[in-house]
Design a protein around this motif. Structure first.
Motif, PDB file in Angstrom:
ATOM      1  N   THR A   4      33.249 -22.327 -27.814  1.00 20.74           N
ATOM      2  CA  THR A   4      32.583 -21.204 -28.430  1.00 20.74           C
ATOM      3  C   THR A   4      32.510 -20.688 -29.751  1.00 20.74           C
ATOM      4  OG1 THR A   4      31.939 -20.643 -26.041  1.00 20.74           O
ATOM      5  CG2 THR A   4      31.383 -19.093 -27.735  1.00 20.74           C
ATOM      6  N   ILE A   5      33.752 -20.629 -29.975  1.00 18.46           N
ATOM      7  CA  ILE A   5      34.267 -20.277 -31.580  1.00 18.46           C
ATOM      8  C   ILE A   5      34.021 -21.406 -32.436  1.00 18.46           C
ATOM      9  CG2 ILE A   5      36.286 -19.795 -33.076  1.00 18.46           C
ATOM     10  CD1 ILE A   5      37.702 -18.551 -30.352  1.00 18.46           C
ATOM     11  N   TYR A   6      34.191 -22.666 -32.195  1.00 15.36           N
ATOM     12  CA  TYR A   6      33.826 -23.665 -33.081  1.00 15.36           C
ATOM     13  C   TYR A   6      32.127 -23.710 -33.234  1.00 15.36           C
ATOM     14  CZ  TYR A   6      32.614 -28.486 -34.204  1.00 15.36           C
ATOM     15  OH  TYR A   6      32.273 -29.774 -34.848  1.00 15.36           O
ATOM     16  N   ASN A   7      31.475 -23.459 -32.001  1.00 15.80           N
ATOM     17  CA  ASN A   7      30.034 -23.515 -32.121  1.00 15.80           C
ATOM     18  C   ASN A   7      29.418 -22.336 -33.058  1.00 15.80           C
ATOM     19  OD1 ASN A   7      27.548 -24.001 -29.487  1.00 15.80           O
ATOM     20  ND2 ASN A   7      27.262 -23.673 -31.730  1.00 15.80           N
ATOM     21  N   VAL A   8      30.023 -21.206 -32.910  1.00 18.75           N
ATOM     22  CA  VAL A   8      29.674 -19.976 -33.580  1.00 18.75           C
ATOM     23  C   VAL A   8      30.142 -20.168 -35.178  1.00 18.75           C
ATOM     24  CG1 VAL A   8      30.302 -17.751 -34.334  1.00 18.75           C
ATOM     25  CG2 VAL A   8      29.908 -18.281 -32.071  1.00 18.75           C
ATOM     26  N   CYS A   9      31.115 -20.861 -35.431  1.00 20.72           N
ATOM     27  CA  CYS A   9      31.534 -21.084 -36.724  1.00 20.72           C
ATOM     28  C   CYS A   9      30.598 -21.999 -37.375  1.00 20.72           C
ATOM     29  CB  CYS A   9      32.944 -21.525 -36.987  1.00 20.72           C
ATOM     30  SG  CYS A   9      34.303 -20.397 -36.400  1.00 20.72           S
ATOM     31  N   ILE A 112      24.720 -24.475 -21.891  1.00 20.92           N
ATOM     32  CA  ILE A 112      24.799 -23.877 -20.592  1.00 20.92           C
ATOM     33  C   ILE A 112      25.813 -24.531 -19.841  1.00 20.92           C
ATOM     34  CG2 ILE A 112      23.813 -23.461 -18.114  1.00 20.92           C
ATOM     35  CD1 ILE A 112      21.140 -23.144 -19.970  1.00 20.92           C
ATOM     36  N   LEU A 113      25.831 -25.758 -19.845  1.00 22.90           N
ATOM     37  CA  LEU A 113      26.706 -26.802 -18.975  1.00 22.90           C
ATOM     38  C   LEU A 113      28.099 -26.418 -19.751  1.00 22.90           C
ATOM     39  CD1 LEU A 113      24.823 -29.741 -18.145  1.00 22.90           C
ATOM     40  CD2 LEU A 113      25.588 -27.795 -16.700  1.00 22.90           C
ATOM     41  N   GLY A 114      28.085 -26.400 -21.162  1.00 20.97           N
ATOM     42  CA  GLY A 114      29.514 -26.463 -21.920  1.00 20.97           C
ATOM     43  C   GLY A 114      30.394 -25.447 -21.633  1.00 20.97           C
ATOM     44  N   PRO A 115      30.151 -24.085 -21.333  1.00 16.64           N
ATOM     45  CA  PRO A 115      30.852 -22.982 -21.210  1.00 16.64           C
ATOM     46  C   PRO A 115      31.370 -23.209 -19.674  1.00 16.64           C
ATOM     47  CG  PRO A 115      29.145 -22.121 -22.350  1.00 16.64           C
ATOM     48  CD  PRO A 115      28.857 -23.488 -22.308  1.00 16.64           C
ATOM     49  N   ILE A 116      30.612 -23.643 -19.099  1.00 14.65           N
ATOM     50  CA  ILE A 116      30.844 -23.917 -17.518  1.00 14.65           C
ATOM     51  C   ILE A 116      31.852 -25.066 -17.371  1.00 14.65           C
ATOM     52  CG2 ILE A 116      29.934 -24.835 -15.137  1.00 14.65           C
ATOM     53  CD1 ILE A 116      27.230 -23.475 -15.912  1.00 14.65           C
ATOM     54  N   GLN A 117      31.528 -26.145 -17.975  1.00 10.72           N
ATOM     55  CA  GLN A 117      32.638 -27.159 -18.282  1.00 10.72           C
ATOM     56  C   GLN A 117      34.014 -26.608 -18.603  1.00 10.72           C
ATOM     57  OE1 GLN A 117      32.100 -29.447 -16.250  1.00 10.72           O
ATOM     58  NE2 GLN A 117      32.147 -31.303 -17.463  1.00 10.72           N
ATOM     59  N   ALA A 118      34.068 -25.706 -19.470  1.00 12.61           N
ATOM     60  CA  ALA A 118      35.359 -25.259 -20.277  1.00 12.61           C
ATOM     61  C   ALA A 118      36.004 -24.413 -19.125  1.00 12.61           C
ATOM     62  CB  ALA A 118      34.817 -24.512 -21.418  1.00 12.61           C
ATOM     63  N   TYR A 124      35.836 -29.360 -23.369  1.00 12.22           N
ATOM     64  CA  TYR A 124      35.206 -28.884 -24.388  1.00 12.22           C
ATOM     65  C   TYR A 124      34.221 -29.707 -25.256  1.00 12.22           C
ATOM     66  CZ  TYR A 124      38.769 -25.206 -23.603  1.00 12.22           C
ATOM     67  OH  TYR A 124      39.745 -24.293 -23.309  1.00 12.22           O
ATOM     68  N   THR A 125      34.147 -30.896 -24.313  1.00  9.32           N
ATOM     69  CA  THR A 125      33.184 -31.912 -25.107  1.00  9.32           C
ATOM     70  C   THR A 125      31.789 -31.550 -25.144  1.00  9.32           C
ATOM     71  OG1 THR A 125      34.528 -33.726 -24.022  1.00  9.32           O
ATOM     72  CG2 THR A 125      32.469 -34.346 -24.939  1.00  9.32           C
ATOM     73  N   PHE A 126      31.372 -30.769 -24.409  1.00 12.71           N
ATOM     74  CA  PHE A 126      29.819 -30.289 -24.680  1.00 12.71           C
ATOM     75  C   PHE A 126      29.782 -29.245 -25.586  1.00 12.71           C
ATOM     76  CE2 PHE A 126      28.339 -31.450 -19.806  1.00 12.71           C
ATOM     77  CZ  PHE A 126      28.476 -32.903 -20.178  1.00 12.71           C
ATOM     78  N   LEU A 127      30.608 -28.451 -25.850  1.00 12.10           N
ATOM     79  CA  LEU A 127      30.522 -27.399 -26.702  1.00 12.10           C
ATOM     80  C   LEU A 127      31.094 -27.851 -28.100  1.00 12.10           C
ATOM     81  CD1 LEU A 127      32.490 -24.463 -24.746  1.00 12.10           C
ATOM     82  CD2 LEU A 127      29.898 -24.768 -25.299  1.00 12.10           C
ATOM     83  N   PHE A 128      31.946 -28.870 -28.287  1.00  9.81           N
ATOM     84  CA  PHE A 128      31.936 -29.157 -29.552  1.00  9.81           C
ATOM     85  C   PHE A 128      30.572 -29.953 -30.122  1.00  9.81           C
ATOM     86  CE2 PHE A 128      36.838 -29.394 -28.940  1.00  9.81           C
ATOM     87  CZ  PHE A 128      36.969 -28.333 -29.703  1.00  9.81           C
ATOM     88  N   TRP A 159      26.241 -15.055 -25.436  1.00  8.40           N
ATOM     89  CA  TRP A 159      25.706 -16.112 -24.540  1.00  8.40           C
ATOM     90  C   TRP A 159      26.587 -16.756 -23.722  1.00  8.40           C
ATOM     91  CZ3 TRP A 159      21.596 -16.668 -21.342  1.00  8.40           C
ATOM     92  CH2 TRP A 159      21.217 -18.003 -21.002  1.00  8.40           C
ATOM     93  N   GLN A 160      27.233 -17.549 -24.543  1.00  7.67           N
ATOM     94  CA  GLN A 160      28.339 -18.690 -23.924  1.00  7.67           C
ATOM     95  C   GLN A 160      29.554 -17.644 -23.400  1.00  7.67           C
ATOM     96  OE1 GLN A 160      29.236 -21.713 -26.933  1.00  7.67           O
ATOM     97  NE2 GLN A 160      27.180 -22.542 -26.950  1.00  7.67           N
ATOM     98  N   GLY A 161      30.027 -16.673 -24.024  1.00  7.89           N
ATOM     99  CA  GLY A 161      31.201 -16.016 -23.584  1.00  7.89           C
ATOM    100  C   GLY A 161      30.751 -15.368 -22.079  1.00  7.89           C
ATOM    101  N   SER A 162      29.633 -14.964 -21.860  1.00  7.01           N
ATOM    102  CA  SER A 162      29.010 -14.385 -20.694  1.00  7.01           C
ATOM    103  C   SER A 162      29.193 -15.540 -19.733  1.00  7.01           C
ATOM    104  CB  SER A 162      27.672 -13.781 -20.779  1.00  7.01           C
ATOM    105  OG  SER A 162      27.566 -12.681 -21.588  1.00  7.01           O
ATOM    106  N   ILE A 163      28.587 -16.851 -20.036  1.00  8.26           N
ATOM    107  CA  ILE A 163      28.450 -17.897 -19.075  1.00  8.26           C
ATOM    108  C   ILE A 163      29.914 -18.135 -18.579  1.00  8.26           C
ATOM    109  CG2 ILE A 163      27.958 -20.370 -18.663  1.00  8.26           C
ATOM    110  CD1 ILE A 163      25.298 -19.696 -20.464  1.00  8.26           C
ATOM    111  N   TYR A 164      30.907 -18.212 -19.492  1.00 11.05           N
ATOM    112  CA  TYR A 164      32.089 -18.706 -19.266  1.00 11.05           C
ATOM    113  C   TYR A 164      32.808 -17.619 -18.588  1.00 11.05           C
ATOM    114  CZ  TYR A 164      37.063 -19.798 -20.470  1.00 11.05           C
ATOM    115  OH  TYR A 164      38.360 -20.369 -20.269  1.00 11.05           O
TER     116      TYR A 164
END
Length: 225
Positions: A4-9, A112-118, A124-128, A159-164
Motif C-alpha cells: 500500500t505504501i508503494y501504491n501511495v508513493c 481490493i484483492l491486493g490488501p487481502i492477499q497481503a 504483495y504481487t497485486f499491490l505492486f 481504503w487499502q489500509g482498511s481492507i488490510y
C-alpha cells in the motif's frame, strides 16, 4: 502494508510528473486527455462488470446496492460537500478529476484483492502491480487536472489500509463472492465516472459511493443463513 505504501508513493510521484506536464499543455491537449481518461474509465468499468457478472451468486444485488446506496448518498449529499471542500483549495474541474481518480485507484480487483492477499498470504504481487498502474494513471490525471490529484493517495491509503485491517480481523469471513459483488458495483461507478468525463451524462457518482458498503453487508447476512 508495504504494498500500500508503494501504491501511495507511486501516485504521488506520478502526480508530480503530471504537474510539470500540466503547465506546458494547451487547452486542446488537456481536453483530449480528459476524453481519453473518460474512455479508459468506461472500459475499465465495463470490463469489471462483464468479468464478474457471470460469477455472481446474487444477480440482482447490484441493483439493490445502487438503489439503497444512492438514497443514502443523496441524503448525505456527499457530492456537494466534496465539491465545496475541493473548491476551497482550487478552482476548475479538479473535483471531477479527483472523484474519477479515487474510483479508478480504489475500485478494482487489484486494489481490493491486493490488501487481502497481503494480509492473508503475505503476497504483495497485486499491490505492486496496482501501484505501478496507478502511477502511470496519475501522470495522465495530473497532467489534465493538476497536482491536486495527489490527494487521492490519502484515499488509497485509507481504503487499502482498511481492507488490510478487516482482512486480518475477519480472515475466515472474506470470500470471493463478496469481492465479486463489490467489484460489480464498483465497475458501474467507474463507468458512470467515465460518462461524466466524456460529458455524455453528469452523474453524482460520489452520492452513489455508499452503494459499495451494501454488497459487503448483504453477502455477510445472506451467507449467515
Amino acid at each position: 502494508m508495504i504494498g500500500t505504501i508503494y501504491n501511495v508513493c507511486m501516485i504521488i510521484v506520478g502526480s508530480l510528473i503530471g504537474k510539470f506536464l500540466h503547465k506546458g499543455l494547451k487547452q486542446e491537449y488537456q481536453t483530449i486527455l480528459t476524453q481519453a481518461l473518460g474512455l479508459v474509465a468506461m472500459v475499465v468499468g465495463i470490463n469489471a462488470v462483464v468479468q464478474n457478472m457471470p460469477k455472481s451468486h446474487y444477480p440482482v444485488l447490484f441493483i439493490v446496492s445502487l438503489a439503497i446506496g444512492g438514497v443514502i448518498g443523496q441524503m448525505l449529499n456527499i457530492q456537494k460537500h466534496f465539491d465545496n471542500l475541493v473548491g476551497r483549495f482550487s478552482g476548475g474541474n479538479l473535483a471531477e478529476g479527483l472523484a474519477t481518480a479515487i474510483l479508478l485507484y480504489c475500485i478494482g480487483s487489484l486494489s481490493i484483492l491486493g490488501p487481502i492477499q497481503a494480509a492473508l498470504n503475505h503476497d504483495y504481487t497485486f499491490l505492486f502491480t496496482n501501484g505501478t498502474l496507478d502511477g502511470i494513471t496519475s501522470i495522465v490525471l495530473a497532467s489534465t487536472f493538476g497536482f491536486g490529484i495527489a490527494i487521492a493517495a490519502g484515499a488509497v491509503f485509507v481504503w487499502q489500509g482498511s481492507i488490510y485491517a478487516i482482512a486480518m480481523l475477519l480472515q475466515n469471513s472474506i470470500n470471493t463472492s463478496m469481492v465479486t459483488e463489490l467489484t460489480i458495483v464498483g465497475g458501474i461507478l467507474i463507468l458512470a465516472s467515465g460518462l461524466g468525463l466524456l460529458e455524455i451524462k453528469k452523474i453524482s457518482v460520489l452520492n452513489l459511493l455508499p452503494s459499495l458498503v451494501v454488497p459487503i453487508i448483504a453477502v455477510l447476512v445472506l451467507q449467515a443463513f
